[in-house]
Design an enzyme around this catalytic site. Structure first.
Site: not given
Ligand code: UD1
Length: 418
Positions: A397, A121-125, A92, A22-23, A305, A116
């Site tokens: 899902r 789960r921020p998207v600032d990056l 998301r 899925k991912n 996961d 959630c």
């Molecule tokens: C994460 C997991 C992924 C898993 C998914 C759902 C990791 C590195 N990633 O992916 O393996 O499939 O959850 O369970 O293990 N973050 C920020 N700002 C951002 C993006 C991320 O602060 O813009 C933080 C997140 O809150 C988190 C970390 O960075 O603590 C990793 O985020 P990311 O890998 O992007 O999260 P997912 O893609 O949801």
């Protein structure tokens, strides 16, 4: 709402087949938007999240057809550049369309994802990266409004910590940007390498696959491509733990053992053994489960996961173990549900302490998120008596017909439509 009824105590035997990941599919689907024409993904499982993503691509104007585990995406005409709240709030990963839309159409409106069940789960990056590439981003009325009138420009982007989502999104934006983009501290997850493969098949120029620095030289246009989706390492890991917890000889077939090393090392410490033959893993379970600590971290470390599923296993260990969650420190809602099944787990400051018990006892529990549901299914397989798991739409899902796959190897699990 559907639920599962599981009669515990039935050993498993035979072969269980792993579906596509899925991912991995989610970013590939978004990437297909980058080129006019028809891209085809094969080995695509039937999952709710993918259905929602397909819906989103159709809203954007692409044609999406799905049959026999094959998904065809024709992104010749895109008429709308918006991912509405109705879809983003359900899934998301909708945020993945931001990079492709900005790259190809120079504008995108994506509803700002909220929190959630597994935490904030921020998207600032993601946004920081696109701003560095010249996009103008505003947040208005709950939407991310992004625009780059002259197209994205190559930039050097260094993430302060690893993010799978941000790495994938910037990568998809950078392939059509003008100039060279460098992503430092890029995620090493297999799903990212797979996305790199797909983008290269589409004509992208990317160096540094499987390393933490990706260098992307933007090209003027891309063409559609076809790819077979990699095996789902989380589904495979869930089945491996199913074998271990039921102490059954089970062969998990069609997976990539290289992607499962962190789990297998921990299970070996707990007493399991494995026989690996190409893409199959034969699990030789331990009679006594030794307590083992884990810390979830980005790949190649232990994946967040599989944390919930491993917790169920440790609930039956001969002693005390600890699980520290560094990706989503609040991702422990399953602990309280497992305690309803007689587990002895306490959670404090992002670490769970699991005092192993002799046996679990069936009860009614509630699935709180996707992987938590899998943890409860594993518990149900070994709990004494009957376990009823409600709200299993979470499991649909991310797991394709899990009850069928488990029944076929001997589990007593039934779906009750509701
Ligand atoms: C994460 C997991 C992924 C898993 C998914 C759902 C990791 C590195 N990633 O992916 O393996 O499939 O959850 O369970 O293990 N973050 C920020 N700002 C951002 C993006 C991320 O602060 O813009 C933080 C997140 O809150 C988190 C970390 O960075 O603590 C990793 O985020 P990311 O890998 O992007 O999260 P997912 O893609 O949801």
């Amino acid at each position: 709402m559907d639920s599962f009824i599981i009669e515990g105590g039935h050993p498993l035997k035979g072969e269980i087949k792993v579906s596509g990941a899925k991912n991995a599919v989610l970013p590939l689907m978004a990437a297909a938007l980058l080129a006019p024409g028809k891209s085809v993904l094969s080995n695509v499982p039937k999952l709710i999240d993918l259905k929602i993503m397909a819906h989103l691509l159709r809203v954007i104007g692409a044609r999406v057809d799905y049959e026999n585990e094959q998904m065809a995406i024709d992104a010749t005409t895109c008429t709308c550049y918006e991912a509405p709240y109705e879809l983003v709030s359900q899934m998301r990963a909708s945020i993945y369309v931001l990079g492709p839309l900005l790259g190809r159409y120079r504008k995108a409106i994506v509803s700002f994802p909220g929190g959630c069940a597994i935490g904030s789960r921020p998207v600032d990056l993601h946004l920081m990266g696109f701003e560095k590439m010249g996009a103008k981003i505003e947040i208005e009325h709950g939407d991310i409004i992004a625009e780059c009138k002259d197209g994205l420009k190559g930039a050097e982007i260094e993430f302060p910590f690893v993010s799978v989502g941000a790495t994938a999104n910037i990568l998809m934006g950078a392939v059509l940007a003008e100039g060279i983009t460098t992503i430092k501290n890029a995620a090493l997850e297999p799903e990212i390498s797979h996305l790199v493969d797909f983008l290269c098949l589409m004509g992208a120029k990317i160096e540094g696959k499987d390393t933490s620095t990706l260098t992307i030289e933007g090209v003027k246009e891309l063409k559609p491509a076809n790819i077979r989706v990699i095996a789902d390492r989380i589904e495979a890991g869930t089945f491996i733990i199913a074998a271990a917890i039921t102490k059954s000889p089970l062969k998990v077939v069609n997976c990539n053992p290289e992607h499962l090393k962190a789990l297998m090392i921990k299970l070996e410490q707990a007493g399991c053994h494995f026989r690996v033959e190409d893409n199959d893993i034969f699990v030789l379970s331990a009679e006594e489960i030794k307590p083992v600590d884990i810390v979830t971290e980005p790949f190649p470390s232990f994946p967040t996961d599989l944390q919930a599923q491993f917790m169920t296993y440790m609930a039956l260990a001969n002693g005390c173990s600890h699980i520290t969650e560094t990706i989503y420190p609040d991702r422990f809602l399953h602990a309280a549900e497992l305690n309803r099944l007689n587990a002895n787990i306490s959670v404090k400051n992002g670490t769970a302490t699991i005092n192993g018990v002799q046996s679990l006892s069936g009860a009614e529990v509630m699935a709180t998120d996707l992987r938590a549901s899998a943890a409860l299914v594993l518990a149900g397989l070994v709990a004494k008596g009957q376990t009823k798991i409600s709200r299993i739409y979470h499991i649909d899902r991310g797991y394709d017909k899990i009850e069928e796959k488990l029944s076929n190897v001997g589990a007593n699990i039934k779906r009750v439509l509701g």
